[in-house]
Design a protein around this motif. Structure first.
Motif, PDB file in Angstrom:
ATOM      1  N   MET A  43       0.825  -1.201   0.000  1.00  0.00           N
ATOM      2  CA  MET A  43       0.000   0.000   0.000  1.00  0.00           C
ATOM      3  C   MET A  43       0.859   1.252   0.000  1.00  0.00           C
ATOM      4  SD  MET A  43      -2.981  -0.964   2.779  1.00  0.00           S
ATOM      5  CE  MET A  43      -4.353  -2.040   2.341  1.00  0.00           C
ATOM      6  N   THR A  44       0.305   2.312  -0.558  1.00  0.00           N
ATOM      7  CA  THR A  44       0.881   3.644  -0.426  1.00  0.00           C
ATOM      8  C   THR A  44      -0.088   4.468   0.404  1.00  0.00           C
ATOM      9  OG1 THR A  44       1.922   3.505  -2.604  1.00  0.00           O
ATOM     10  CG2 THR A  44       1.713   5.693  -1.638  1.00  0.00           C
ATOM     11  N   SER A  45       0.421   5.237   1.343  1.00  0.00           N
ATOM     12  CA  SER A  45      -0.462   6.064   2.166  1.00  0.00           C
ATOM     13  C   SER A  45       0.117   7.458   2.336  1.00  0.00           C
ATOM     14  CB  SER A  45      -0.669   5.425   3.550  1.00  0.00           C
ATOM     15  OG  SER A  45       0.500   5.561   4.339  1.00  0.00           O
ATOM     16  N   PHE A  46      -0.773   8.385   2.647  1.00  0.00           N
ATOM     17  CA  PHE A  46      -0.365   9.742   3.008  1.00  0.00           C
ATOM     18  C   PHE A  46      -0.607   9.893   4.501  1.00  0.00           C
ATOM     19  CE2 PHE A  46      -1.075  14.341   3.526  1.00  0.00           C
ATOM     20  CZ  PHE A  46       0.082  14.824   2.949  1.00  0.00           C
ATOM     21  N   TYR A  47       0.414  10.306   5.226  1.00  0.00           N
ATOM     22  CA  TYR A  47       0.353  10.372   6.687  1.00  0.00           C
ATOM     23  C   TYR A  47       0.673  11.786   7.153  1.00  0.00           C
ATOM     24  CZ  TYR A  47       1.711   9.636  11.566  1.00  0.00           C
ATOM     25  OH  TYR A  47       1.822   9.730  12.927  1.00  0.00           O
ATOM     26  N   ARG A  48      -0.063  12.229   8.149  1.00  0.00           N
ATOM     27  CA  ARG A  48       0.190  13.559   8.722  1.00  0.00           C
ATOM     28  C   ARG A  48       0.053  13.488  10.234  1.00  0.00           C
ATOM     29  NH1 ARG A  48      -4.023  17.859   7.021  1.00  0.00           N
ATOM     30  NH2 ARG A  48      -2.693  18.138   5.176  1.00  0.00           N
ATOM     31  N   GLU A  49       0.901  14.231  10.917  1.00  0.00           N
ATOM     32  CA  GLU A  49       0.750  14.379  12.367  1.00  0.00           C
ATOM     33  C   GLU A  49       0.971  15.835  12.746  1.00  0.00           C
ATOM     34  OE1 GLU A  49       5.150  13.085  14.043  1.00  0.00           O
ATOM     35  OE2 GLU A  49       3.689  11.499  13.645  1.00  0.00           O
ATOM     36  N   THR A  50       0.184  16.315  13.687  1.00  0.00           N
ATOM     37  CA  THR A  50       0.292  17.694  14.147  1.00  0.00           C
ATOM     38  C   THR A  50       0.206  17.739  15.664  1.00  0.00           C
ATOM     39  OG1 THR A  50      -2.092  18.129  14.050  1.00  0.00           O
ATOM     40  CG2 THR A  50      -0.820  18.573  12.052  1.00  0.00           C
ATOM     41  N   ILE A  51       0.808  18.765  16.230  1.00  0.00           N
ATOM     42  CA  ILE A  51       0.692  19.028  17.663  1.00  0.00           C
ATOM     43  C   ILE A  51       0.306  20.493  17.820  1.00  0.00           C
ATOM     44  CG2 ILE A  51       1.871  19.097  19.890  1.00  0.00           C
ATOM     45  CD1 ILE A  51       3.808  16.987  18.799  1.00  0.00           C
ATOM     46  N   GLN A  52      -0.733  20.737  18.605  1.00  0.00           N
ATOM     47  CA  GLN A  52      -1.157  22.094  18.894  1.00  0.00           C
ATOM     48  C   GLN A  52      -1.031  22.379  20.380  1.00  0.00           C
ATOM     49  OE1 GLN A  52      -5.081  21.706  16.551  1.00  0.00           O
ATOM     50  NE2 GLN A  52      -4.721  23.909  16.599  1.00  0.00           N
ATOM     51  N   GLN A  53      -0.521  23.563  20.691  1.00  0.00           N
ATOM     52  CA  GLN A  53      -0.549  24.049  22.068  1.00  0.00           C
ATOM     53  C   GLN A  53      -1.625  25.120  22.113  1.00  0.00           C
ATOM     54  OE1 GLN A  53       2.951  26.040  23.501  1.00  0.00           O
ATOM     55  NE2 GLN A  53       2.364  25.793  25.644  1.00  0.00           N
ATOM     56  N   ASN A  54      -2.680  24.842  22.862  1.00  0.00           N
ATOM     57  CA  ASN A  54      -3.877  25.664  22.818  1.00  0.00           C
ATOM     58  C   ASN A  54      -4.370  25.715  21.365  1.00  0.00           C
ATOM     59  OD1 ASN A  54      -3.695  26.059  25.632  1.00  0.00           O
ATOM     60  ND2 ASN A  54      -2.226  27.718  25.319  1.00  0.00           N
ATOM     61  N   ARG A  55      -4.382  26.852  20.711  1.00  0.00           N
ATOM     62  CA  ARG A  55      -4.846  26.914  19.323  1.00  0.00           C
ATOM     63  C   ARG A  55      -3.710  27.095  18.322  1.00  0.00           C
ATOM     64  NH1 ARG A  55     -10.137  27.166  18.197  1.00  0.00           N
ATOM     65  NH2 ARG A  55     -11.619  27.434  19.913  1.00  0.00           N
ATOM     66  N   ASN A  56      -2.477  27.057  18.794  1.00  0.00           N
ATOM     67  CA  ASN A  56      -1.330  27.289  17.916  1.00  0.00           C
ATOM     68  C   ASN A  56      -0.669  25.979  17.521  1.00  0.00           C
ATOM     69  OD1 ASN A  56      -1.407  30.212  18.064  1.00  0.00           O
ATOM     70  ND2 ASN A  56      -0.649  30.008  20.162  1.00  0.00           N
ATOM     71  N   TYR A  57      -0.367  25.835  16.226  1.00  0.00           N
ATOM     72  CA  TYR A  57       0.394  24.677  15.774  1.00  0.00           C
ATOM     73  C   TYR A  57       1.843  24.843  16.196  1.00  0.00           C
ATOM     74  CZ  TYR A  57      -3.476  23.036  12.889  1.00  0.00           C
ATOM     75  OH  TYR A  57      -4.692  22.558  12.467  1.00  0.00           O
ATOM     76  N   VAL A  58       2.382  23.817  16.863  1.00  0.00           N
ATOM     77  CA  VAL A  58       3.767  23.860  17.322  1.00  0.00           C
ATOM     78  C   VAL A  58       4.609  22.772  16.653  1.00  0.00           C
ATOM     79  CG1 VAL A  58       3.260  24.973  19.520  1.00  0.00           C
ATOM     80  CG2 VAL A  58       3.141  22.483  19.346  1.00  0.00           C
ATOM     81  N   ALA A  59       3.980  21.860  15.929  1.00  0.00           N
ATOM     82  CA  ALA A  59       4.707  20.836  15.180  1.00  0.00           C
ATOM     83  C   ALA A  59       3.791  20.277  14.105  1.00  0.00           C
ATOM     84  CB  ALA A  59       5.179  19.708  16.100  1.00  0.00           C
ATOM     85  N   VAL A  60       4.323  20.154  12.885  1.00  0.00           N
ATOM     86  CA  VAL A  60       3.567  19.596  11.761  1.00  0.00           C
ATOM     87  C   VAL A  60       4.529  18.777  10.912  1.00  0.00           C
ATOM     88  CG1 VAL A  60       2.123  20.069   9.738  1.00  0.00           C
ATOM     89  CG2 VAL A  60       2.055  21.626  11.699  1.00  0.00           C
ATOM     90  N   ALA A  61       4.147  17.552  10.579  1.00  0.00           N
ATOM     91  CA  ALA A  61       4.976  16.708   9.715  1.00  0.00           C
ATOM     92  C   ALA A  61       4.071  15.888   8.810  1.00  0.00           C
ATOM     93  CB  ALA A  61       5.866  15.785  10.545  1.00  0.00           C
ATOM     94  N   GLU A  62       4.540  15.645   7.573  1.00  0.00           N
ATOM     95  CA  GLU A  62       3.796  14.842   6.608  1.00  0.00           C
ATOM     96  C   GLU A  62       4.749  13.868   5.941  1.00  0.00           C
ATOM     97  OE1 GLU A  62       0.389  18.033   5.106  1.00  0.00           O
ATOM     98  OE2 GLU A  62       2.182  17.711   3.881  1.00  0.00           O
ATOM     99  N   ALA A  63       4.191  12.767   5.445  1.00  0.00           N
ATOM    100  CA  ALA A  63       5.035  11.783   4.763  1.00  0.00           C
ATOM    101  C   ALA A  63       4.192  10.910   3.843  1.00  0.00           C
ATOM    102  CB  ALA A  63       5.775  10.905   5.764  1.00  0.00           C
ATOM    103  N   VAL A  64       4.823  10.451   2.789  1.00  0.00           N
ATOM    104  CA  VAL A  64       4.273   9.390   1.960  1.00  0.00           C
ATOM    105  C   VAL A  64       4.888   8.097   2.481  1.00  0.00           C
ATOM    106  CG1 VAL A  64       4.076   8.442  -0.366  1.00  0.00           C
ATOM    107  CG2 VAL A  64       4.003  10.908  -0.009  1.00  0.00           C
ATOM    108  N   ILE A  65       4.040   7.120   2.806  1.00  0.00           N
ATOM    109  CA  ILE A  65       4.477   5.912   3.502  1.00  0.00           C
ATOM    110  C   ILE A  65       4.246   4.683   2.624  1.00  0.00           C
ATOM    111  CG2 ILE A  65       4.154   4.486   5.557  1.00  0.00           C
ATOM    112  CD1 ILE A  65       5.203   7.181   6.311  1.00  0.00           C
ATOM    113  N   ASP A  66       5.251   3.820   2.544  1.00  0.00           N
ATOM    114  CA  ASP A  66       5.097   2.492   1.936  1.00  0.00           C
ATOM    115  C   ASP A  66       4.683   1.517   3.034  1.00  0.00           C
ATOM    116  OD1 ASP A  66       5.942   3.470  -0.499  1.00  0.00           O
ATOM    117  OD2 ASP A  66       8.024   2.843  -0.211  1.00  0.00           O
ATOM    118  N   ILE A  67       3.717   0.645   2.731  1.00  0.00           N
ATOM    119  CA  ILE A  67       3.209  -0.295   3.734  1.00  0.00           C
ATOM    120  C   ILE A  67       3.191  -1.712   3.174  1.00  0.00           C
ATOM    121  CG2 ILE A  67       1.213  -0.967   5.144  1.00  0.00           C
ATOM    122  CD1 ILE A  67       0.367   1.984   5.102  1.00  0.00           C
ATOM    123  N   TYR A  68       3.744  -2.625   3.937  1.00  0.00           N
ATOM    124  CA  TYR A  68       3.529  -4.048   3.682  1.00  0.00           C
ATOM    125  C   TYR A  68       2.405  -4.475   4.605  1.00  0.00           C
ATOM    126  CZ  TYR A  68       4.072  -9.112   4.152  1.00  0.00           C
ATOM    127  OH  TYR A  68       3.835 -10.461   4.204  1.00  0.00           O
TER     128      TYR A  68
END
Length: 440
Positions: A167-192
């Motif tokens: 499989m191919t997937s699109f993955y995203r993760e975010t961290i917010q402190q209160n209403r502010n984004y403090v970390a954002v990352a994205e990736a295209v992932i290969d999956i067995y």
């Protein structure tokens, strides 16, 4: 430098399913965030057209409760967002499209459309109606919802793949402190994706392309890190990892109710609600399971951790923290979806959102952190199977935000070179559609 380590779930009973998060806190600061001259986050800097913002909350018309993870899309465009754990949303609409409509969709609810012209700029409340119909309209195999679930588990080998797939997937993760984004990352992932009948063989994943945003606000006094990435996202495949929800020896811990049925992707589905019994002290789950009427395939789950006993829920999730900090788990919401391809069902989407409150002793202020991860399967290949090597696979101990720099490729992202964490993952996928449909 003090360090706190939290985990979203420790093993209780026979729990193996859940998103595992690790959060590391440090007293100190990180590099200042980038902002535009208008004091907007820099990821808005590429907005060359005027837009208007609309905000509000999506609630259940009957219960009045917030609807978590509802998709809100501007019809006829790629503009879209998803409601948070409070049902809240903010959507930016180009000024030349404010005469359009918002389409609100969610598993288990009727599709709803709202004219933008009828909305205020803020404090909107949009009601959506549950899409369940009287169960009398469906031919029921049994009147006992627990029997239906046991039959669904028994039919797993018939409804889900006996063979591995890539499989191919699109993955995203975010961290917010209160209403502010403090970390954002994205990736295209290969999956067995391992066969479903081999519960002892685990799925494997690796980062193909990745990136993180530097255009975020700095964290106050602590640094929060999300551990596990796609490894933990795959644990939300409840059919393969039954854990505390679909393990048959734990069914006795829940009360089940047959709510009715719904049409999901033009197929009839039973709606079974579940909630842990009052005499069970350890935090378990509550939510809804959707079963295909024809073959009893599990086609979706929408559930949350029971946080009625906040202290026990927090103790369950927190591994290590400074003695002078108090942490409360406010919410932990999850969603899993499957899709049918030529008579066989496959994982298609998972999402988790954990909200916690941190407060230092003898200090008035506190911070609320929201940690979100979501993964959507964009392509599948059952011909060229490549069981990823363990040494190149994502591990539970990995922190994706610290690894993606090894997989950065500006040419791959092309014109889509700025991460917008407040847009829906479907919108991001549409922009990368051609590159996500590739041969593994």
């Amino acid at each position: 430098m003090k360090k706190i380590v939290l985990c979203s779930f420790q093993a209780i009973c026979k729990l193996v399913m859940v998103i595992l998060l690790v959060i590391a806190f440090f007293t100190g600061n990180i590099r200042a965030h980038i902002r535009t001259t208008n004091d907007h986050p820099a990821y808005f800097a590429d907005d060359t057209i005027n837009y208007e913002s609309f905000s509000g909350r999506v609630i259940d018309k009957i219960s009045g409760k917030p609807v978590v993870f509802a998709s809100i899309q501007l019809k006829g465009s790629n503009v879209g967002v998803v409601t948070n754990s409070d049902g809240d949303f903010i959507i930016k609409v180009p000024s030349n499209k404010i005469s359009g409509k918002l389409a609100i969709t969610h598993l288990g609810y009727k599709n709803t459309e709202v004219d933008l012209a009828r909305l205020n700029k803020s404090m909107n409340v949009i009601q959506v109606e549950p899409a369940s119909f009287p169960i009398e309209e469906v031919k029921i195999r049994t009147g006992d919802p627990e029997d239906l679930l046991r039959a669904a588990v028994k039919n797993r080998s018939l409804n889900y793949s006996d063979d591995p797939v890539m499989m191919t997937s699109f993955y995203r993760e975010t961290i917010q402190q209160n209403r502010n984004y403090v970390a954002v990352a994205e990736a295209v992932i290969d999956i067995y994706k391992a066969p479903y009948y081999k519960t002892t063989e685990s799925d494997r994943s690796r980062i193909y392309k990745g990136r993180k945003s530097q255009d975020v606000k700095k964290m106050d006094t602590v640094i929060v890190k999300l551990q596990g990435g796609a490894y933990t996202a795959l644990l939300l495949d409840i059919v393969k990892n039954p854990g505390d929800i679909l393990s048959q020896d734990l069914f006795e811990f829940y009360n089940y109710k047959l709510e009715g049925f719904n049409y999901i992707n033009d197929r009839q589905a039973y709606i079974i609600s579940f909630k842990q019994k009052e005499n069970i002290s350890e935090p378990l789950y509550e939510g809804k399971i959707y079963l295909d009427v024809d073959n009893l395939a599990i086609i979706g789950l929408d559930f949350k951790l029971n946080t009625e006993n906040i202290q026990k829920a927090t103790n369950l999730l927190v591994r290590k923290k400074p003695a002078s900090m108090k942490i409360d788990i406010l919410d932990a919401n999850y969603m899993t979806k499957y899709r049918e391809v030529n008579g066989t069902w496959y994982l298609s989407y998972v999402r988790s959102e954990l909200q916690l409150k941190c407060k230092w002793d003898k200090k008035l202020f506190s911070s609320t952190y929201t940690l979100m991860s979501e993964m959507a399967i964009t392509d599948m290949n059952d011909k060229n199977i490549n069981k990823l090597k363990l040494r190149e696979s994502v591990r539970f101990s990995d922190i994706m935000a610290e690894q993606v720099s090894q997989f950065e490729d500006p040419d791959y992202w092309g014109d889509y070179n700025i991460i917008k964490p407040d847009e829906s993952i479907e919108t991001a996928i549409n922009k990368l559609n051609r590159k996500l449909r590739r041969q593994l």
